[in-house]
Design a protein around this motif. Structure first.
Motif, PDB file in Angstrom:
ATOM      1  N   TRP A 132       0.954  -1.047  -0.139  1.00 12.21           N
ATOM      2  CA  TRP A 132      -0.325  -0.131  -0.318  1.00 12.21           C
ATOM      3  C   TRP A 132       0.482   1.376   0.108  1.00 12.21           C
ATOM      4  O   TRP A 132       0.591   2.043  -0.488  1.00 12.21           O
ATOM      5  N   GLY A 152       2.891   1.561  -3.361  1.00 16.42           N
ATOM      6  CA  GLY A 152       2.118   1.629  -4.715  1.00 16.42           C
ATOM      7  C   GLY A 152       0.955   3.228  -4.128  1.00 16.42           C
ATOM      8  O   GLY A 152       0.528   3.805  -5.331  1.00 16.42           O
ATOM      9  N   SER A 153       1.117   4.122  -3.048  1.00 16.16           N
ATOM     10  CA  SER A 153      -0.101   4.929  -2.492  1.00 16.16           C
ATOM     11  C   SER A 153       1.402   6.839  -2.894  1.00 16.16           C
ATOM     12  O   SER A 153       0.416   7.288  -2.553  1.00 16.16           O
ATOM     13  N   GLU A 158      -1.126   9.246  -6.890  1.00 14.37           N
ATOM     14  CA  GLU A 158      -1.585   8.505  -8.207  1.00 14.37           C
ATOM     15  C   GLU A 158      -0.918   7.311  -7.835  1.00 14.37           C
ATOM     16  O   GLU A 158       1.067   7.423  -8.606  1.00 14.37           O
ATOM     17  N   SER A 159      -1.328   6.214  -8.474  1.00 13.19           N
ATOM     18  CA  SER A 159      -0.392   4.603  -8.508  1.00 13.19           C
ATOM     19  C   SER A 159      -0.022   4.476  -9.391  1.00 13.19           C
ATOM     20  O   SER A 159       1.341   4.325  -9.756  1.00 13.19           O
ATOM     21  N   SER A 168       3.437   6.141  -8.483  1.00 14.06           N
ATOM     22  CA  SER A 168       4.109   5.720  -6.850  1.00 14.06           C
ATOM     23  C   SER A 168       5.277   5.217  -7.281  1.00 14.06           C
ATOM     24  O   SER A 168       5.834   4.988  -8.370  1.00 14.06           O
ATOM     25  N   GLN A 224       1.638  -2.924 -13.222  1.00 14.76           N
ATOM     26  CA  GLN A 224       0.975  -3.807 -12.296  1.00 14.76           C
ATOM     27  C   GLN A 224       1.065  -5.015 -11.717  1.00 14.76           C
ATOM     28  O   GLN A 224       1.666  -5.464 -11.059  1.00 14.76           O
ATOM     29  N   LEU A 278      -4.089  -2.348  -5.862  1.00 13.50           N
ATOM     30  CA  LEU A 278      -3.424  -1.342  -7.323  1.00 13.50           C
ATOM     31  C   LEU A 278      -4.905  -1.518  -7.545  1.00 13.50           C
ATOM     32  O   LEU A 278      -5.284  -0.988  -8.617  1.00 13.50           O
TER      33      LEU A 278
END
Length: 717
Positions: free
Chosen positions: A529, A532-533, A545-546, A549, A571, A593
């Protein structure tokens, strides 16, 4: 307060030892590892008698061990000296089981013989005179049925009485010349031999037991005296010393059974009739394939889907995550904290936990098959197949254990006597889908392939095929060439599985998986998290935004490697990267994600996410195959490092697993995708064709028989 008593349970495999252990201890059990080794250790307290500790030892046929687990049993009995040994004996196969009994009686430790399966003995019409048997063995004998919990109180009472008396067992005598040889060995006065076990050590030395020789480290003159004694006895009997002792034991067992055991005239049993079908040369494999396909269909796509959909959509989506977001928002929690809890922790943990019902059904079915005696037949069936490719049925036993977890699957290779076969099985056994891989299979199938029922059984049988092909390729190298170790295994009678034992076995595996979700997966949720954040945007660190990241940067940097496999987006690469720590983390990363923390469309959002990055079935299958066959989780890797023969072989295993996974995915995506019209022709199509030809060449090339074994194995098997 009563004095503490330690009891060791010793017996042949399939003698009902574990069933007896469970019946005696119930839930009062402790599971760990033996000191210094990664073999499971089980001990417990007898219910209502906490002063009695019971140690469940690995199954063993004799005290002349060949496998690592058998060595553990012997070392415990010889060096730990429990207060009492309960020798579990299969009453329906007395002659073979009493071979171990004659050896246990020589350890100078009180022994109580528990004649198990007495219900089956009576049903078969066999007659056992327990009183006469006890007199001839010079130790207490109790008839029991561990499954039905009959005779257990009498067994416990006699065991406590015998342990407190601590009287020396009366031993049987070998033929006069053998006794004379044993006397000569004892007169050598070898140091480091406990006085109370001098006879047992003398017998082992006469048998030329290598491990005992190493343990005692005999000096040159004492070793020469010993070899002279052995040569004389072998010359006298014109046979190997170990065979001489073995013959003497069976001669003595025959005398014991005279007047104490009468076998009924055997007619064809129910098990015999069932085996005519289930182990039939032509029907056995199709039946096994059908049973496993039905198991996965019910567990993954039948009943399992109903429960899992409710868990994902209702329990997590509509209730847990939705209410958590509402409560935290109303309480004024910071947006990043709401995101961490909902998008990170809850959505991430939902991935592995959401599929627990499906895994529970798989484990339940496997436990039922094992408890019924069918899986022993499967090992026998697969031995006929595996032997054609240089493996034995014992390799399949490791594969079967790996369907629960790769860690015990690797440890189960300790039952394989041949070092080369053991290493080869360790390298390939983690290809079998374990519990951590089941959620990945289910998610890919449900979210990208419309819930196709055939995906799970296809993956299972593909994994066996991959393991076999890898073994064939390795067998044709100098390092692993040679005949596989012989496979000897007793086929137990078919029995109705003990429901309590089956449920306990299922719960042990599921609870272990849930604990992983609460520890390793929880940590991975937070880490993924965060990656990805957060990131840098306009020179400022914070939530982004992912696509901007840290995870996008990491995944994007190496995504080009996976473009030929069809999933060259950051991803999918990030999820693959997370899978190297724990396979459950693949689904966890995908869920995070996908933004599944949002209340609306908890499951639908996941489907849309998966379809956006796995637009075709071939892309999804390529991703799935790579993550199933590459390096297993860190826990399995660490066990592999400790168990395999050398560091060089360990790195060979890691390289083979990852390059093999890449090659399989490349061939599937490029060639099968081209045939189905989902992938266009390109230079990578040519590369994939070349890889396929190389694999076929390595599979079908003539095997080379080396003149000498490579140094890794010391020039021997």
């Amino acid at each position: 307060m009563k004095g503490k008593i330690t009891i060791a349970l010793a017996g042949n495999p399939n003698s009902g030892k574990t069933t007896l252990f469970n019946a005696l201890t119930g839930s009062n059990q402790f599971v760990g590892n033996w000191p210094g080794v990664t073999v499971e250790k089980k001990e417990g307290k007898i219910r209502g008698r906490d002063y009695i500790t019971v140690q469940d030892l690995p199954g063993i046929y004799s005290l002349s061990p060949y496998t690592a687990e058998e060595v553990i049993t012997r070392n415990y009995l010889v060096h730990e000296s429990p207060d009492l040994i309960i020798n579990i004996v299969d009453g329906s196969n007395l002659e073979r089981n009493l071979y171990l009994t004659t050896q246990l009686l020589e350890l100078n430790i009180p022994v109580v013989v528990a004649l198990n399966f007495m219900d089956a003995v009576n049903k078969n019409g066999d007659k056992i005179n327990i009183k006469a048997l006890a007199q001839k063995l010079h130790c207490p004998v109790v008839g029991i049925s561990a499954l039905k919990k009959e005779g257990l109180e009498e067994l416990i009472r006699l065991s406590v009485e015998t342990a407190k008396k601590n009287t020396q067992q009366a031993l049987f005598s070998f033929e006069q010349k053998i006794e004379q040889a044993l006397s000569y060995i004892q007169n050598i006065k070898i140091p480091n031999i406990p006085k109370e076990k001098s006879r047992w050590y003398s017998i082992k030395l006469l048998e030329k037991d290598e491990k005992i020789m190493e343990e005692l480290s005999l000096s040159g003159d004492k070793k020469e005296m010993l070899w002279n004694i052995i040569k004389d006895i072998e010359k006298t009997y014109d046979d190997e010393a170990e065979s001489i002792i073995t013959d003497e034991r069976y001669t003595h067992i025959a005398k014991i059974l005279e007047g104490s055991y009468k076998r009924a005239n055997r007619q064809e049993t129910v098990s015999d009739k069932i085996d005519k079908v289930l182990t039939n040369r032509w029907l056995a494999l199709p039946i096994f394939a059908g049973i496993m396909t039905l198991m996965y269909y019910i567990a993954i796509y039948g009943l399992g889907t109903i429960v899992t959909d409710w868990t994902n959509e209702t329990l997590f989506g509509e209730y847990i995550i939705a209410n958590t977001v509402e409560v935290m928002t109303n309480a004024g929690a910071a947006p990043w904290l709401v995101s961490l809890v909902s998008d990170g922790i809850l959505a991430g943990v939902a991935a592995p936990l959401g599929f627990v019902p499906q895994m529970a059904l798989v484990f339940l079915f496997l436990a039922l098959l094992q408890g019924s005696g069918y899986m022993a037949r499967v090992a026998f069936i697969m031995d006929r197949l595996f032997r054609r490719f240089g493996l034995s049925g014992k390799s399949f036993l490791s594969f079967f254990v790996s369907s629960g977890c790769g860690v015990p699957g690797i440890m189960a290779t300790r039952t394989i006597e041949n070092r080369r076969d053991r290493d080869m099985t360790m390298i390939t056994t983690t290809a079998i889908p374990c519990s951590a891989k089941l959620p990945v299979i289910a998610m890919i199938s449900a979210f990208t392939m419309g819930g196709a029922w055939w995906v799970a059984p296809l993956v299972y049988f593909t994994s066996i095929a991959v393991a076999i092909m890898a073994s064939v390729i390795m067998k044709k190298t100098k390092l692993f060439s040679g005949e596989p170790a012989p496979f000897v295994m007793e086929l137990p009678e078919y029995r109705l599985p003990n429901l309590q034992g089956v449920l306990r076995e299922t719960w042990i595996k599921i609870s272990a998986y849930i604990k992983r979700a609460g520890t390793i997966i929880f940590a991975m949720c937070v880490l993924m998290w965060f990656l990805g954040s957060f990131g840098f945007q306009d020179g400022q660190f914070g939530m982004v935004e992912s696509s901007d990241s840290f995870l996008a940067i990491i995944g994007g940097a190496i995504s080009f490697i996976f473009i030929p496999l069809g999933f060259g987006n950051w991803q999918a690469v990030a999820a693959t990267f997370a899978g190297f720590t724990a396979k459950e983390a693949i689904g966890t990363t995908m869920n995070i994600l996908a933004g599944l923390g949002e209340v609306d469309g908890f499951v639908e959002g996941g489907r849309l996410f998966y379809l956006s990055f796995f637009p075709t079935n071939m892309v999804a299958m390529s991703f799935l195959m790579f993550n199933l066959f590459n390096t297993p989780c860190l826990a399995a890797v660490s066990v592999l490092y400790r168990e395999i023969s050398s560091k060089k072989l360990f790195w060979f295993a890691i390289l083979l697993q990852n390059l093999g996974a890449y090659a399989i995915s490349l061939v599937i995506y490029q060639l099968i995708g081209l045939a189905l019209g989902e992938v266009g022709f390109s230079i990578m199509t040519v590369v994939a064709a070349a890889v396929l030809l190389l694999i076929l060449y390595m599979l079908f090339r003539k095997e080379r028989t080396p003149q000498a074994r490579p140094a890794l194995y010391g020039g021997v098997n």
